[in-house]
Design an enzyme around this catalytic site. Structure first.
Site, PDB file in Angstrom:
ATOM      1  N   ASN A   9       0.862  -1.182   0.000  1.00 48.16           N
ATOM      2  CA  ASN A   9       0.000   0.000   0.000  1.00 48.16           C
ATOM      3  C   ASN A   9       0.897   1.230   0.000  1.00 48.16           C
ATOM      4  OD1 ASN A   9      -1.770   2.065   0.559  1.00 48.16           O
ATOM      5  ND2 ASN A   9      -2.363   1.300   2.597  1.00 48.16           N
ATOM      6  N   LYS A  11       0.091   4.265  -0.316  1.00 47.20           N
ATOM      7  CA  LYS A  11      -0.565   5.435   0.297  1.00 47.20           C
ATOM      8  C   LYS A  11      -0.353   6.685  -0.581  1.00 47.20           C
ATOM      9  CE  LYS A  11      -0.212   3.163   4.721  1.00 47.20           C
ATOM     10  NZ  LYS A  11      -0.076   3.246   6.164  1.00 47.20           N
ATOM     11  N   HIS A  95      -9.416   0.898   5.056  1.00 40.88           N
ATOM     12  CA  HIS A  95      -8.118   1.072   5.714  1.00 40.88           C
ATOM     13  C   HIS A  95      -8.294   1.991   6.923  1.00 40.88           C
ATOM     14  CE1 HIS A  95      -4.045   2.429   6.481  1.00 40.88           C
ATOM     15  NE2 HIS A  95      -3.664   1.302   5.936  1.00 40.88           N
ATOM     16  N   GLU A  97      -6.696   4.436   7.975  1.00 41.95           N
ATOM     17  CA  GLU A  97      -6.563   5.883   7.707  1.00 41.95           C
ATOM     18  C   GLU A  97      -7.839   6.433   7.095  1.00 41.95           C
ATOM     19  OE1 GLU A  97      -2.871   5.386   5.617  1.00 41.95           O
ATOM     20  OE2 GLU A  97      -2.001   4.789   7.545  1.00 41.95           O
ATOM     21  N   GLU A 167      -5.187  -5.135  10.737  1.00 40.22           N
ATOM     22  CA  GLU A 167      -4.201  -4.083  10.910  1.00 40.22           C
ATOM     23  C   GLU A 167      -4.456  -3.344  12.213  1.00 40.22           C
ATOM     24  OE1 GLU A 167      -2.290  -2.988   6.928  1.00 40.22           O
ATOM     25  OE2 GLU A 167      -3.969  -1.628   7.237  1.00 40.22           O
ATOM     26  N   GLY A 173       2.492   2.225  10.728  1.00 43.92           N
ATOM     27  CA  GLY A 173       3.388   3.359  10.546  1.00 43.92           C
ATOM     28  C   GLY A 173       4.112   3.775  11.813  1.00 43.92           C
ATOM     29  N   SER A 213       3.601  -2.174  10.299  1.00 48.29           N
ATOM     30  CA  SER A 213       5.053  -2.197  10.471  1.00 48.29           C
ATOM     31  C   SER A 213       5.709  -3.516  10.067  1.00 48.29           C
ATOM     32  CB  SER A 213       5.419  -1.826  11.916  1.00 48.29           C
ATOM     33  OG  SER A 213       4.940  -0.516  12.227  1.00 48.29           O
TER      34      SER A 213
HETATM   35  P1  PGA Z   1       2.922   0.268   7.684  1.00 51.54           P
HETATM   36  O1  PGA Z   1       1.430   0.450   7.099  1.00 51.54           O
HETATM   37  O2  PGA Z   1       3.459  -0.994   7.073  1.00 51.54           O
HETATM   38  O3  PGA Z   1       3.653   1.504   7.227  1.00 51.54           O
HETATM   39  O4  PGA Z   1       2.802   0.172   9.159  1.00 51.54           O
HETATM   40  C1  PGA Z   1       0.597  -0.664   6.935  1.00 51.54           C
HETATM   41  C2  PGA Z   1      -0.687  -0.246   6.304  1.00 51.54           C
HETATM   42  O5  PGA Z   1      -1.188   0.843   6.597  1.00 51.54           O
HETATM   43  O6  PGA Z   1      -1.258  -0.988   5.475  1.00 51.54           O
END
Ligand code: PGA
Length: 252
Positions: A9, A11, A95, A97, A167, A173, A213
């Site tokens: 992803n 983003k 997601h 976010e 997640e 992140g 992560s």
């Molecule tokens: P990250 O994000 O690997 O940067 O923690 C995962 C995601 O949001 O799918």
């Protein structure tokens, strides 16, 4: 056997040149990992660039979101048909976010899941608890509510066409990855929900990715867990070597 699925992803990152470079680097290597399904999710305006780079290779791609209506006066939105037009096979839905920054609800996600399946896109439906919810012992409750709300009204057959991504919001992140045991516990709960709400065949078929992560250095121990069928990768998917390291960890 569930085929491992590693998704990147991207983003709201990269520019056109960086997208082309990264997609080419991944497309070149994708065929060496034939037993792993690999897909990337660029910003929508760069999907066409990925399409070109991935042409003739097993590198899959999709969008990070779309709008459930077929067409019309929905300024700023894009439809499932538009994604299909660009050759997308997948779309990420719900997601964290989008849920927590952009205010998407389970009902919104549910409409999108139905529209995606009707169009022939594979939805990757994300669920995950906040740190405060985990600390309050509400993880399973939150996961169940998101599962029931986001996936409402699907037939067993439709459900087999869905990928779920667990997640935990506190791991996205942050560099703070769930332990393999923490991930497995929630994945097992999701598998049980699939059995309860649908049946054993559905539970055995649906792939459940872990996200939060994931890096090349921690992927193997997460993917070794019985119910972890892949990864949804954010930050580490922006570097070809790092992402391919995760793909390699899924390769048997
Ligand atoms: P990250 O994000 O690997 O940067 O923690 C995962 C995601 O949001 O799918």
């Amino acid at each position: 056997m569930r085929r491992p699925f590693i998704a990147g992803n991207w983003k709201m990152n990269l520019d056109r040149a960086a997208v082309v470079e990264l997609a080419k680097a991944l497309a070149e290597k994708a065929a060496s990992f034939a037993d792993v399904e690999i897909a990337v999710f660029p910003p929508s305006v760069y999907i066409d660039a990925v399409r070109e780079a991935a042409a003739g290779t097993p590198l899959g791609y999709g969008a990070q979101n779309f709008y459930h209506e077929a067409n019309g006066a929905f300024t700023g939105e894009i439809s499932a048909a538009m994604l299909l037009d660009l050759g997308c096979d997948y779309v990420i839905l719900g997601h964290s976010e989008r849920r927590h920054i952009l205010g998407e609800t389970d009902a919104d996600v549910n409409k999108k899941v139905h529209a995606a399946l009707a169009a022939g896109l594979v939805p990757i439906v994300c669920v995950g608890e906040l740190l405060s919810e985990r600390e309050a012992g509400q993880t399973n409750e939150v996961i169940r509510a998101q599962f029931d709300g986001s996936l409402a009204g699907l037939s067993a057959e439709q459900m087999t066409g869905v990928v779920i991504a667990y997640e935990p919001v506190w791991a996205i992140g942050t560099g703070r990855v769930a332990t393999p045991e923490q991930a497995e516990e929630v994945h097992r709960e999701l598998r049980k929900l699939l059995t309860d709400r649908y049946n054993g065949h559905v539970a055995e078929s649906v792939r459940i990715q872990y996200g939060g992560s994931v890096k090349a250095s921690n992927a193997a121990e997460l993917l070794a867990k019985e119910n972890v069928d892949g990864a949804l990768v954010g930050g580490a998917s922006l570097k070809a070597d790092e992402f391919l390291g995760i793909v390699a960890a899924a390769h048997r």
